[in-house]
Write an enzyme that holds these catalytic residues in place. Structure first.
Site, PDB file in Angstrom:
ATOM      1  N   ASP A 160       0.811  -1.209   0.000  1.00 25.14           N
ATOM      2  CA  ASP A 160       0.000   0.000   0.000  1.00 25.14           C
ATOM      3  C   ASP A 160       0.852   1.269   0.000  1.00 25.14           C
ATOM      4  O   ASP A 160       0.385   2.340  -0.389  1.00 25.14           O
ATOM      5  CB  ASP A 160      -0.889  -0.029   1.261  1.00 25.14           C
ATOM      6  CG  ASP A 160      -1.896   1.099   1.254  1.00 25.14           C
ATOM      7  OD1 ASP A 160      -2.572   1.251   0.227  1.00 25.14           O
ATOM      8  OD2 ASP A 160      -1.995   1.828   2.262  1.00 25.14           O
ATOM      9  N   HIS A 245      -8.493   5.433   0.487  1.00 19.60           N
ATOM     10  CA  HIS A 245      -8.532   6.573  -0.442  1.00 19.60           C
ATOM     11  C   HIS A 245      -7.162   6.933  -0.993  1.00 19.60           C
ATOM     12  O   HIS A 245      -7.028   7.869  -1.757  1.00 19.60           O
ATOM     13  CB  HIS A 245      -9.147   7.792   0.266  1.00 19.60           C
ATOM     14  CG  HIS A 245     -10.549   7.532   0.696  1.00 19.60           C
ATOM     15  ND1 HIS A 245     -11.595   7.447  -0.190  1.00 19.60           N
ATOM     16  CD2 HIS A 245     -11.066   7.267   1.918  1.00 19.60           C
ATOM     17  CE1 HIS A 245     -12.708   7.165   0.469  1.00 19.60           C
ATOM     18  NE2 HIS A 245     -12.413   7.042   1.752  1.00 19.60           N
ATOM     19  N   ARG A 246      -6.141   6.161  -0.565  1.00 15.55           N
ATOM     20  CA  ARG A 246      -4.808   6.486  -1.048  1.00 15.55           C
ATOM     21  C   ARG A 246      -4.718   6.286  -2.565  1.00 15.55           C
ATOM     22  O   ARG A 246      -3.947   6.953  -3.250  1.00 15.55           O
ATOM     23  CB  ARG A 246      -3.763   5.643  -0.325  1.00 15.55           C
ATOM     24  CG  ARG A 246      -2.371   6.212  -0.469  1.00 15.55           C
ATOM     25  CD  ARG A 246      -1.355   5.499   0.390  1.00 15.55           C
ATOM     26  NE  ARG A 246      -1.415   5.939   1.764  1.00 15.55           N
ATOM     27  CZ  ARG A 246      -1.587   5.150   2.809  1.00 15.55           C
ATOM     28  NH1 ARG A 246      -1.707   3.855   2.632  1.00 15.55           N
ATOM     29  NH2 ARG A 246      -1.632   5.631   4.016  1.00 15.55           N
ATOM     30  N   GLY A 247      -5.520   5.368  -3.066  1.00 16.42           N
ATOM     31  CA  GLY A 247      -5.519   5.086  -4.503  1.00 16.42           C
ATOM     32  C   GLY A 247      -5.881   6.318  -5.313  1.00 16.42           C
ATOM     33  O   GLY A 247      -5.180   6.679  -6.276  1.00 16.42           O
TER      34      GLY A 247
END
Lengths: 313, 594
Positions: A160, A245-247
């Site tokens: 991630d 929400h890092r995507g």
């Protein structure tokens, strides 16, 4: 003198090269995962030599934690006038260059991974060890890794941390393979001859590319993201069942970098489309497994629907 | 006739520094040392400096390989000094010639060193306040038994693309150095041959299978050395063919595939052993040698028997499967070479997991250098805060305290849908007892129960030991309907690799127990996607069998499928056990127990 093929001479591996360039411009991290003999490490090292004029700060297998975090210098303690002298570690060095490279990252000891994870996540390094209590330091760096998935998956928490992930494959096209061999055999002969036509051309190409990348990096933060682009980004993330929400955030940053490389001031849908796969491939819901899920024609078509290339923002 | 003796191979290796590792297969053990000696002499003839032979084996520790701190007596006092490793290289000093008598039984540290050094542009060492890097120039030659090759990691084999069959081995009858000196003396070494388009095409043509591009590079570089020995300014097609022969490639490999379409190929007689013997005695690669006829078209068909048999080589096109087993797309070798404790032992000086502190040392193993020096510093420190040069006494010695890690692992896969009206405890009791006795860590992967967070996906938790209360709770879960067996097997594979391949104190031995009736009804992709689309059919079962094949190739994993005595579908648990490389135990249900 290190025997690393100059970056402009690397043939093929287009996805990895694009990801490295976008990541450099957008100050993001990249993971290259693929089979043996696919020039993952060579490409990453060559890229670092191109943009940093030096090999990347590297965390090799077998690294000890004092080298990661820093520790007391043995040489200073063994000197004629012994004194405790703190030697900075690789994380601090990476903070200076902006890049930390971890080769065979899936084989790293878990406790070393944890040290890297903390620093990569927060950009903050606090060291309290061996009677040392050092002031907190800010060290922001892009995490760049390479791994062979045959040796096992990566921990999902570490996966991630990579903004972009590229699945590197052998070049199957015979013409590309021939070009790879032709280039490498020529490099064998000419690498010690900087004045040869072959090396001089590579050096000139490197200068042009370096300049282009540095300029793109400078203007990247000024590239605007219109509301419809943000909405398209969120739609893509939702369609691919992205965890967290890092995507979306990294996808937008990567699209900004892509736009900066194209020398435009506003992100367009085509920029999102160009970075969607490496930004999303490792973020799709897959329980707590670190194995990358398959990305095939169906996924490409779904992206084409959500982010049609003809749409310009 | 081509020159394809070991002497020719070693001459080429001396001329070509980027050839990568050379692996001799089933070689008479007495010959490896002689070959290493000849290669060292050859390198000295070419480069003007003899390499330092270094023999690496199963007892070579990682610490010995790289620069490290060692206790030493200096001017009568005990102190630490930095020592070079066996693989250390410094500018102006001769590089190592690494000799490995048995590649299959070499220590894990050596294996990792080979993978990270051979063909790499740089080696990094970051250990215990030592931070160095250098461009590796060491040459590597190794021997290995043919039966051991399939078990070697493809990662390691990839670094040894030049392989020589021991059946073709012979004692060296003349010194390598004389011939090489002729090439490199006089006006100095001539410019190395360039590659022509024809020769490049031949190199590519040889790589017909699943080989990595390193194989093509090795063949091309070998061909360039062959050309250099013949004083060819440009590498020719014949140079490539002869280099291929050094690698055991049948000459027919280099035929244009379109030329093989005809029904019958005219075949030239295979040379007799006597003719081969005579050809070996002829001087080879001399300047002014008669160029051979070009290969191609009718001439090619007339000259080359198809296929020509080279000892240990392929009787078909391409590289011999016995020398390059990793080319088989179906091959899934056990990825052991990069894990620690492959032989069930920890590296010398290591006693456990991650460092969590230090303690007083009773012996000199696993010394903590910095804590020892700090202790000496505090002892030697004067009132003004300065100190004299440190000397170490016994009371200063500190060693690392390391985190305890279980060296045994039980992975328990529980398919609750199979446990309807069935008590599996008789089938798992032995493994639970083993886990208790061995203080094994336990990973539980379970699915198919009512109340699952997502019925299409397995759940996993890790326990430090089998007495963890969650394990008993797992055995009491009520069965549900969906059975994502394939995703659970896939997860078990990851779990085993994670614990067995990573870190200093990886698990030595693992048991995998799969409690299931084998009736997986959720395809792997459906588990990943989180929804099932369309009819499933046998897909869930087939996916589970496919996922199981990865586990079958793991060493030191003992696998058991525990299944209810079947009313129907008896073959499913058996198929799964077979795919996992394990056994099946059928256990009677509560009602039908004898």
């Amino acid at each position: 003198m290190f025997d690393i093929l100059p970056y402009p001479l690397i043939v093929g591996q287009t996805e990895l090269r694009e990801a490295l360039e976008v990541a450099y411009v957008g100050r993001l991290g990249v993971l290259a995962t693929g089979q043996r003999g696919t020039a993952k490490s060579t490409t990453i090292r060559a890229f670092s030599l191109l943009v940093h004029n030096d090999l990347p700060v590297t965390l090799p297998i077998g690294v000890t934690d004092d080298r990661v975090l820093g520790g007391w210098s043995v040489e200073a303690l063994l000197g004629e006038q012994p004194r405790p002298e703190w030697q900075k570690g690789l994380l601090a060095r990476a903070g200076k260059t902006g890049m930390l490279y971890v080769d065979e990252i899936n084989l790293l000891d878990d406790h070393i991974v944890n040290l890297v994870l903390d620093a990569a996540a927060t950009g903050i390094l606090t060291v309290q060890r061996d009677h040392a209590d050092l002031p907190t330091e800010q060290h922001e760096f892009a995490l760049v890794g390479s791994m062979n998935p045959d040796e096992g998956p990566l921990r999902p928490q570490l996966l991630d941390r990579f903004a972009l992930v590229v699945s590197v494959r052998d070049e199957g096209d015979p013409a590309t393979r021939a070009e790879i061999l032709r280039t490498l055999f020529a490099y064998d002969l000419h690498r010690t001859e900087p004045d040869s036509d072959f090396m001089a051309k590579a050096t000139a190409n490197a200068q042009v590319l370096r300049q282009r990348l540095h300029e793109a990096r400078e203007r990247c933060r000024g590239v605007a993201c219109p509301p419809e682009i943000i909405e398209a980004c969120a739609a893509a993330a939702a369609a691919f069942d992205v965890v967290g929400h890092r995507g979306e955030v990294t996808m937008l940053k990567a699209a900004q970098a892509r736009a900066a490389l194209d020398n435009v001031k506003v992100v367009e849908v085509r920029h999102l489309r160009a970075v969607a796969k490496p930004a999303l491939i490792h973020r799709r819901q897959n329980v707590d497994s670190g194995t990358l899920r398959r990305w095939g024609q169906a996924e490409e078509e779904r992206l084409d629907e959500i982010l049609p290339a003809s749409q310009t923002g | 006739m081509a020159a394809n003796s070991p002497l020719d191979l070693l001459a080429c290796a001396a001329l070509e520094p980027a050839l990568g590792g050379i692996l001799f297969i089933d070689l008479d053990p007495t010959l490896l040392a002689a070959y290493a000696e000849a290669l060292a002499a050859g390198i000295e003839a070419v480069e003007g400096r003899a390499p330092v032979p270094v023999v690496l084996s199963s007892w070579t520790s990682e610490e010995q390989l790289w620069p490290h701190w060692g206790l030493t007596a200096r001017r009568g006092v005990l102190t630490f000094a930095q020592r070079p490793g066996l693989l250390s290289e410094e500018p102006g000093r001769p590089a190592p010639l690494v000799v490995i008598p048995d590649l299959a039984r070499v220590s894990t540290g050596v294996t990792r060193a080979a993978v990270s050094s051979i063909g790499a542009g740089v080696v990094h060492v970051e250990r215990q306040d030592i931070s160095v890097r250098w461009p590796p120039t060491a040459r590597w030659i190794a021997a290995c038994s043919r039966s051991d090759i399939p078990a070697l990691s493809p990662h390691l084999l990839d670094r040894f693309q030049v392989r020589w069959d021991g059946a073709r081995a012979e004692p060296l009858t003349r010194p390598l150095s004389d011939h090489l000196r002729r090439i490199t003396s006089g006006e100095g070494r001539r410019r190395r041959p360039e590659f022509g388009g024809d020769a490049l095409e031949m190199v590519l043509r040889a790589n017909t299978g699943n080989a990595s591009i390193r194989r093509s590079l090795a063949l091309g570089r070998l061909a360039r050395a062959v050309a250099e020995r013949r004083s060819h300014p440009v590498v020719t097609r014949d140079d490539v063919i002869d280099a291929g022969e050094l690698l055991g490639l049948a000459r027919s490999t280099f035929l244009d595939p379109s030329a093989l379409d005809g029904p019958d190929h005219p075949t030239a007689p295979t040379p007799s052993p006597r003719e081969r013997e005579e050809s070996r005695d002829k001087p080879i690669g001399q300047p002014g040698e008669e160029p051979r006829q070009p290969v191609g078209g009718e001439q090619e068909l007339a000259e080359i028997s198809a296929p020509e048999i080279v000892a240990g080589g392929s009787t078909d096109l391409g590289y011999a499967a016995s020398l390059y087993p990793e080319d088989d797309p179906e091959a899934v070798p056990e990825a052991k070479s990069l894990q620690w404790n492959a032989g069930g032992r920890l590296p010398v000086g290591r006693s456990g997991g991650a460092v969590i502190g230090h303690e007083s040392a009773g012996d000199l193993r696993d010394l903590a250098v910095v804590p020892t020096l700090l202790r000496a510093f505090w002892r030697c420190r004067r009132a003004d805060g300065t100190a004299t040069r440190l000397h170490i006494i016994r009371d200063d010695l500190r060693r690392h305290r390391r985190e305890h890690r279980a060296q045994r692992l039980l992975v328990l896969v529980l398919d609750h849908t199979a446990r309807r009206d069935w008590d599996c405890s008789a089938g798992v009791a032995a493994s639970l007892r083993w886990a208790y006795e061995q203080t094994a860590a336990v990973s539980v992967i379970e699915f198919g129960h009512r109340g699952a967070a997502d019925e299409l996906r397995p759940e996993r938790y890790r326990a430090r030991s089998v007495v963890d209360h969650r394990i008993m709770i797992s055995f009491g879960r009520p069965p549900g309907i969906a059975s994502p067996l394939a995703a659970a097997i896939d997860m078990a594979d990851e779990e085993l690799r994670r614990f067995m391949h990573r870190g200093w104190a990886a698990v030595h031995v693992a048991r995998l127990v799969v409690v299931t009736d084998g009736r997986g009804n959720v395809p792997l992709e459906a588990s990943a996607d989180g929804h099932v689309s369309g009819r499933v059919g046998r897909e869930g079962v087939d996916d589970a069998l496919a996922a199981a094949s990865g586990i079958a190739n793991l060493r030191r994993v003992e696998t058991t499928v525990v299944a209810p005595v079947p009313q129907q579908y008896r073959t499913l648990p058996e198929e799964l056990a077979l795919a996992l490389g394990g056994t099946v135990t059928f256990v009677h249900g509560v009602e039908d127990a004898p």
